[in-house]
Design an enzyme around this catalytic site. Structure first.
Site, PDB file in Angstrom:
ATOM      1  CB  CYS A  66     -16.589  38.404 -30.558  1.00 29.29           C
ATOM      2  SG  CYS A  66     -16.307  36.822 -31.346  1.00 29.29           S
TER       3      CYS A  66
ATOM      4  NE  ARG B  85     -13.565  37.474 -28.115  1.00 32.96           N
ATOM      5  CZ  ARG B  85     -12.993  38.676 -28.157  1.00 32.96           C
ATOM      6  NH1 ARG B  85     -12.852  39.376 -27.046  1.00 32.96           N
ATOM      7  NH2 ARG B  85     -12.575  39.180 -29.298  1.00 32.96           N
TER       8      ARG B  85
END
Lengths: 302, 148
Positions: free
Chosen positions: A247, A252
């Protein structure tokens, strides 16, 4: 000492149901010997506003990262941290946090680098516990320092570096950021400060699967069938694939790593924590823009 | 650290932060979060009047009113949910440090003022940028208001 897993029906469909506990299970086991509850959020102050009774706070930014070099702490610092939090090598750690456990998954992933065996996520995290109006406190526990061995960090199995990504073309890459970040639309908006990378877009051939799609509105993980529809049918992953997820800084993509590894049972999944803040700033790193995946770059000429 | 461009109230807050340990600074920031004033009804009833500072990691909304006087005193209003204590804390610092001041004084506040609170080790760079963006947005809205 081994704590029995939560046998909630939804979990048994996952590849590794022992990696999740429900709020009911945790409520019943709070205070049990051999369990440590750790809260890990993106917002460093959130724990102080109220947390699960007995939970200690581990802040990813200040506790798990080296202060000077962009890297995680070493085995000695990790042992000191675990000891200070009252955690032993055979403790069952339940990690939870805000926003579908995105930062909790990041902490769990770092604990996994040090080979701590029994780490589980609280399905639904902090928000579900609060939504169910369960007990919280502002009281910070003072655990007895525990014995924790110095274990060297092992990045090989679950962590990818930039050179690993370069060697990975031809195998699946998952970009878990928003569609605007993926396409390169969003680096910065006019008159606003820079996001932090010199270029926008994605790593060529990466599939776009925003991380939040793996979670329900209440922060719990979607069930096995829904996750397979998302990652296998839509993104085209096949069982047995060697996958790298990324990410911005790997936060994430830790959530996605957890899903692929522990819920869908992919054996080889790595988190590329350098992620876009490295790739989008790296000289000559190949980039694809727009909504198409793009082509793998030709091998470098010597 | 003295800097003529930092208004007195804000300078005092900066001194308070720097006078204590890092852990206490975080507690102090939490106090600012807890004490952030609620929006007056004319704004809480009309969320569309607020502008979101998207650089903030959490939903942080603000608006301001510039008085029709020679000094153009500025009233600041912030909104952020209770589950965003760091954003709320930053907003609270700006609120207490700048609310009611003449526009020119706020515009003269150094852009790097958030870095002077002694929080840059504990707070992630992205969040520090959020506070800087809050200040920048306030300045931009003041400038637009004075021009229009």
């Amino acid at each position: 000492m081994s704590i029995a897993p939560d046998t909630t029906a939804k979990f048994t469909a996952y590849a590794h149901p022992e990696r999740l506990v429900s709020t009911d299970w945790l409520a019943a086991h709070l205070g049990d010997e051999g369990i440590a509850v750790v809260e890990s959020n993106e917002d460093i102050l959130l724990y102080s506003t109220g947390h699960i009774p007995g939970a200690v706070n581990i802040d990813w930014h200040t506790d798990l990262n080296d202060e000077v070099t962009r890297d995680y702490i070493d085995g000695e610092a990790f042992a000191r941290l675990m000891s200070a939090k009252g955690i032993s090598r055979d403790t069952t750690i339940i990690v939870y946090g805000d926003k579908s456990n995105w930062w909790a998954a990041y902490a769990l992933w770092v604990f996994t680098l040090f080979g701590h065996e029994d780490v589980r996520l609280l399905d639904g995290g902090r928000d579900k516990w609060l939504a169910e109006k369960r007990e919280t406190t502002r009281e910070v526990p003072s655990p007895e320092p525990a014995d924790y061995p110095v274990v060297p960090r092992n990045d090989d199995a679950i962590r990818a570096f930039r050179e690993d990504v370069t060697a990975h073309f031809g195998k699946p890459l998952i970009d878990v950021r928003s569609p605007e970040e993926y396409s390169g639309e969003r680096t910065h908006m006019p008159a606003y400060p820079q996001e932090g990378t010199l270029r926008g877009g994605h790593i060529p051939t990466a599939a776009s699967v925003p991380w939040g799609k793996a979670a329900n509105a209440d922060g719990t993980f979607r069930d096995r069938a829904e996750l397979e529809a998302l990652y296998l049918d839509e993104a085209g992953l096949q069982p047995g694939d060697d996958v790298i997820a990324y990410c911005r800084i790997g936060e994430r993509s830790s959530h996605t790593w957890f899903v692929l590894k522990h819920l869908l049972g992919f054996e080889s999944v790595r988190n590329y924590d350098g992620s876009w803040t490295e790739w989008g700033n790296a000289v000559r790193a190949p980039i694809s823009i727009g909504s198409e995946r793009g082509e793998a770059p030709a091998p470098a000429r010597d | 650290m003295s800097d003529a461009a930092v208004p007195a109230a804000l300078a005092e807050i900066i001194d308070d932060f720097n006078a204590v340990t890092e852990r206490e600074r975080l507690e102090l920031l939490l106090e600012f979060s807890d004490e952030l004033p609620a929006l007056p009804e004319r704004f809480s009833d009309h969320p569309e009047l607020l502008e979101q500072v998207v650089e903030c990691q959490s939903p942080l909304f603000l608006t301001l009113e510039v008085a029709d006087t020679a000094a153009h005193e500025v009233s600041l209003y912030f909104s952020a949910p209770p589950e965003a204590p760091t954003s709320r804390g930053f907003a609270g610092v700006l609120q207490e440090g700048l609310d009611g001041l003449p526009a020119a004084e706020i515009l003269a506040v150094p852009d790097d003022m958030p870095d002077r609170l002694g929080l840059t080790r504990a707070i992630t760079p992205l969040r520090m940028r959020g506070m800087t963006s809050m200040l920048a947005r306030i300045k931009r809205k003041i400038t637009e208001s004075l021009a229009g």
